[in-house]
Design a protein around this motif. Structure first.
Motif, PDB file in Angstrom:
ATOM      1  N   VAL A  24       0.827  -1.209   0.000  1.00 13.67           N
ATOM      2  CA  VAL A  24       0.000   0.000   0.000  1.00 13.67           C
ATOM      3  C   VAL A  24       0.859   1.256   0.000  1.00 13.67           C
ATOM      4  O   VAL A  24       0.401   2.337   0.345  1.00 13.67           O
ATOM      5  N   HIS A  25       2.126   1.113  -0.400  1.00 14.86           N
ATOM      6  CA  HIS A  25       3.029   2.257  -0.436  1.00 14.86           C
ATOM      7  C   HIS A  25       2.960   2.902  -1.822  1.00 14.86           C
ATOM      8  O   HIS A  25       3.108   2.211  -2.830  1.00 14.86           O
ATOM      9  N   PRO A  26       2.739   4.215  -1.909  1.00 16.55           N
ATOM     10  CA  PRO A  26       2.653   4.869  -3.231  1.00 16.55           C
ATOM     11  C   PRO A  26       3.861   4.613  -4.118  1.00 16.55           C
ATOM     12  O   PRO A  26       3.721   4.410  -5.330  1.00 16.55           O
ATOM     13  N   VAL A  27       5.077   4.609  -3.549  1.00 17.44           N
ATOM     14  CA  VAL A  27       6.273   4.380  -4.345  1.00 17.44           C
ATOM     15  C   VAL A  27       6.269   2.972  -4.930  1.00 17.44           C
ATOM     16  O   VAL A  27       6.691   2.754  -6.065  1.00 17.44           O
ATOM     17  N   VAL A  28       5.788   2.014  -4.170  1.00 18.49           N
ATOM     18  CA  VAL A  28       5.669   0.642  -4.670  1.00 18.49           C
ATOM     19  C   VAL A  28       4.677   0.597  -5.825  1.00 18.49           C
ATOM     20  O   VAL A  28       4.906  -0.094  -6.832  1.00 18.49           O
ATOM     21  N   TRP A  29       3.588   1.337  -5.723  1.00 13.95           N
ATOM     22  CA  TRP A  29       2.619   1.390  -6.823  1.00 13.95           C
ATOM     23  C   TRP A  29       3.278   1.944  -8.091  1.00 13.95           C
ATOM     24  O   TRP A  29       3.083   1.400  -9.175  1.00 13.95           O
ATOM     25  N   PHE A  30       4.053   3.028  -7.948  1.00 16.40           N
ATOM     26  CA  PHE A  30       4.736   3.597  -9.117  1.00 16.40           C
ATOM     27  C   PHE A  30       5.685   2.565  -9.732  1.00 16.40           C
ATOM     28  O   PHE A  30       5.738   2.404 -10.952  1.00 16.40           O
ATOM     29  N   GLY A  31       6.419   1.877  -8.881  1.00 17.76           N
ATOM     30  CA  GLY A  31       7.378   0.889  -9.359  1.00 17.76           C
ATOM     31  C   GLY A  31       6.710  -0.281 -10.056  1.00 17.76           C
ATOM     32  O   GLY A  31       7.185  -0.744 -11.102  1.00 17.76           O
ATOM     33  N   LYS A  32       5.623  -0.768  -9.485  1.00 11.88           N
ATOM     34  CA  LYS A  32       4.919  -1.905 -10.088  1.00 11.88           C
ATOM     35  C   LYS A  32       4.311  -1.524 -11.432  1.00 11.88           C
ATOM     36  O   LYS A  32       4.317  -2.312 -12.385  1.00 11.88           O
ATOM     37  N   MET A  33       3.785  -0.326 -11.522  1.00 12.43           N
ATOM     38  CA  MET A  33       3.211   0.130 -12.790  1.00 12.43           C
ATOM     39  C   MET A  33       4.296   0.240 -13.862  1.00 12.43           C
ATOM     40  O   MET A  33       4.116  -0.229 -14.996  1.00 12.43           O
ATOM     41  N   ALA A  34       5.427   0.842 -13.498  1.00 13.35           N
ATOM     42  CA  ALA A  34       6.535   0.969 -14.454  1.00 13.35           C
ATOM     43  C   ALA A  34       7.059  -0.404 -14.851  1.00 13.35           C
ATOM     44  O   ALA A  34       7.337  -0.658 -16.034  1.00 13.35           O
ATOM     45  N   GLY A  35       7.201  -1.306 -13.886  1.00 10.26           N
ATOM     46  CA  GLY A  35       7.702  -2.648 -14.168  1.00 10.26           C
ATOM     47  C   GLY A  35       6.754  -3.433 -15.065  1.00 10.26           C
ATOM     48  O   GLY A  35       7.197  -4.151 -15.976  1.00 10.26           O
ATOM     49  N   ILE A  62       1.027  10.744 -14.697  1.00 12.99           N
ATOM     50  CA  ILE A  62      -0.406  11.058 -14.662  1.00 12.99           C
ATOM     51  C   ILE A  62      -1.080  10.320 -13.504  1.00 12.99           C
ATOM     52  O   ILE A  62      -1.936  10.884 -12.804  1.00 12.99           O
ATOM     53  N   PHE A  63      -0.680   9.070 -13.291  1.00 14.53           N
ATOM     54  CA  PHE A  63      -1.217   8.308 -12.155  1.00 14.53           C
ATOM     55  C   PHE A  63      -0.865   9.002 -10.841  1.00 14.53           C
ATOM     56  O   PHE A  63      -1.709   9.131  -9.942  1.00 14.53           O
ATOM     57  N   ALA A  64       0.388   9.459 -10.705  1.00 14.37           N
ATOM     58  CA  ALA A  64       0.810  10.156  -9.483  1.00 14.37           C
ATOM     59  C   ALA A  64       0.011  11.441  -9.296  1.00 14.37           C
ATOM     60  O   ALA A  64      -0.397  11.765  -8.167  1.00 14.37           O
ATOM     61  N   LEU A  65      -0.219  12.175 -10.371  1.00 14.70           N
ATOM     62  CA  LEU A  65      -0.999  13.402 -10.289  1.00 14.70           C
ATOM     63  C   LEU A  65      -2.432  13.107  -9.860  1.00 14.70           C
ATOM     64  O   LEU A  65      -2.977  13.784  -8.966  1.00 14.70           O
ATOM     65  N   ALA A  66      -3.047  12.095 -10.479  1.00 15.33           N
ATOM     66  CA  ALA A  66      -4.422  11.732 -10.122  1.00 15.33           C
ATOM     67  C   ALA A  66      -4.508  11.314  -8.654  1.00 15.33           C
ATOM     68  O   ALA A  66      -5.445  11.698  -7.935  1.00 15.33           O
ATOM     69  N   LEU A  67      -3.528  10.558  -8.199  1.00  7.91           N
ATOM     70  CA  LEU A  67      -3.488  10.116  -6.807  1.00  7.91           C
ATOM     71  C   LEU A  67      -3.399  11.313  -5.863  1.00  7.91           C
ATOM     72  O   LEU A  67      -4.080  11.374  -4.841  1.00  7.91           O
ATOM     73  N   SER A  68      -2.556  12.272  -6.226  1.00  7.90           N
ATOM     74  CA  SER A  68      -2.355  13.438  -5.364  1.00  7.90           C
ATOM     75  C   SER A  68      -3.567  14.354  -5.295  1.00  7.90           C
ATOM     76  O   SER A  68      -3.710  15.135  -4.354  1.00  7.90           O
TER      77      SER A  68
END
Length: 294
Positions: A24-35, A62-68
């Motif tokens: 549930v860590h945002p950075v992990v979400w970014f990493g998984k999406m990129a991977g 865009i995902f990070a922006l939407a999340l924020s």
């Protein structure tokens, strides 16, 4: 004052509890999406790989922006709770200390294992001095990437700034390599990270000046090897009086770094963190920057 409250609670979360669970860590979400996107693109040609990599970076940003922006659409207290959670996910003070502190050991095998967790280079062939150097270098570089830069963009653009920076930094960490697979696919992410870190890397050096003054500036003038990452490393080398080296890429002068110097580096780290937190709080109180409130 609302933005200041979000920052204070996010800071307390970090210092008292550390990182949220991985899933549930945002950075992990970014990493998984990129991977996920990386694995599904078969390398074709330099131009196509570059464009595909740029598209991947754009999707994650865009995902990070939407999340924020989600907190802006929620009511109290959910908006503040989510804002605190997401802001906390953009910086890491306690966990950086904990990872580097594990490298302070007289057991060379344990040190090599611990250092491999904080650097991307192969630690198997490094001697003790270069292991100590690698640990201190990682601390200095990540002080910028994990603390100074995300909060700098939080001051400028609020939560969207902090999360977008963290997304770009994660993209660079995953895709920004100079090898056959990522030379073109990761180039856009790497250059975008360079742009976003240009000011924070130099701001980090300025934060060292009250503790090192002229010596920090002398080492900074030697930092001509890389665009950004060697700047904070040069300042840490100056303050500790030890050489820091990534063989074949850069070397800053000084005596041989010892095990105890990692502990000294951590004390410097906390001085810089405290200084930066004080500046952030003052800027928020004065309303100097156009932060976006939750």
């Amino acid at each position: 004052m609302e933005v200041l409250a979000v920052f204070i609670f996010a800071l307390l979360w970090d210092l008292l509890l550390g990182e949220p669970p991985g899933l549930v860590h945002p950075v992990v979400w970014f990493g998984k999406m990129a991977g996920f996107l990386d694995k599904r693109w078969e390398r074709k040609s330099p131009l196509r790989d570059f464009l595909a990599g740029a598209l991947v970076a754009l999707i994650v940003v865009i995902f990070a922006l939407a999340l924020s922006l989600l907190p802006f659409y929620l009511t109290f207290p959910l908006n503040y709770a989510l804002a605190v959670y997401l802001l906390k996910g953009s910086f890491a003070i306690r966990s950086l200390h904990e990872h580097v502190a594990r490298t302070i050991t007289g057991d060379i095998g344990e040190k090599r294992k611990a250092v491999s967790m904080v650097v991307s280079r192969d630690t198997r062939a490094l001697d003790e001095a270069h292991l100590n150097s690698a640990s201190i270098e990682s601390l200095a570089e990540n002080l910028n990437d994990s603390v100074i830069a995300p909060l700098f963009y939080f001051l400028l653009f609020g939560l969207p700034g902090a999360l977008i920076y963290r997304a770009v930094n994660t993209l660079d960490a995953m895709l920004g390599y100079r090898n056959e697979r990522y030379e073109y696919f990761g180039k856009f992410s790497a250059r975008l990270d360079d742009i976003l870190n240009f000011i924070p890397a130099r701001l980090t050096v300025l934060l060292y000046l009250p503790f090192g003054g002229r010596k920090v500036l002398q080492h900074y003038r030697l930092a001509r090897f890389k665009l950004n990452s060697d700047k904070p490393i040069s300042a840490m080398s100056a303050l500790l009086g030890v050489w820091l080296e990534k063989p074949g890429i850069y070397r800053f002068p000084g005596r041989t770094p010892e095990n105890d110097d990692i502990g000294r580096a951590l004390r410097v780290y906390w001085f810089i963190v405290a200084e930066w937190i004080g500046i952030v709080v003052l800027m928020l109180l004065l309303g100097v920057f156009p932060c976006l409130s939750p």
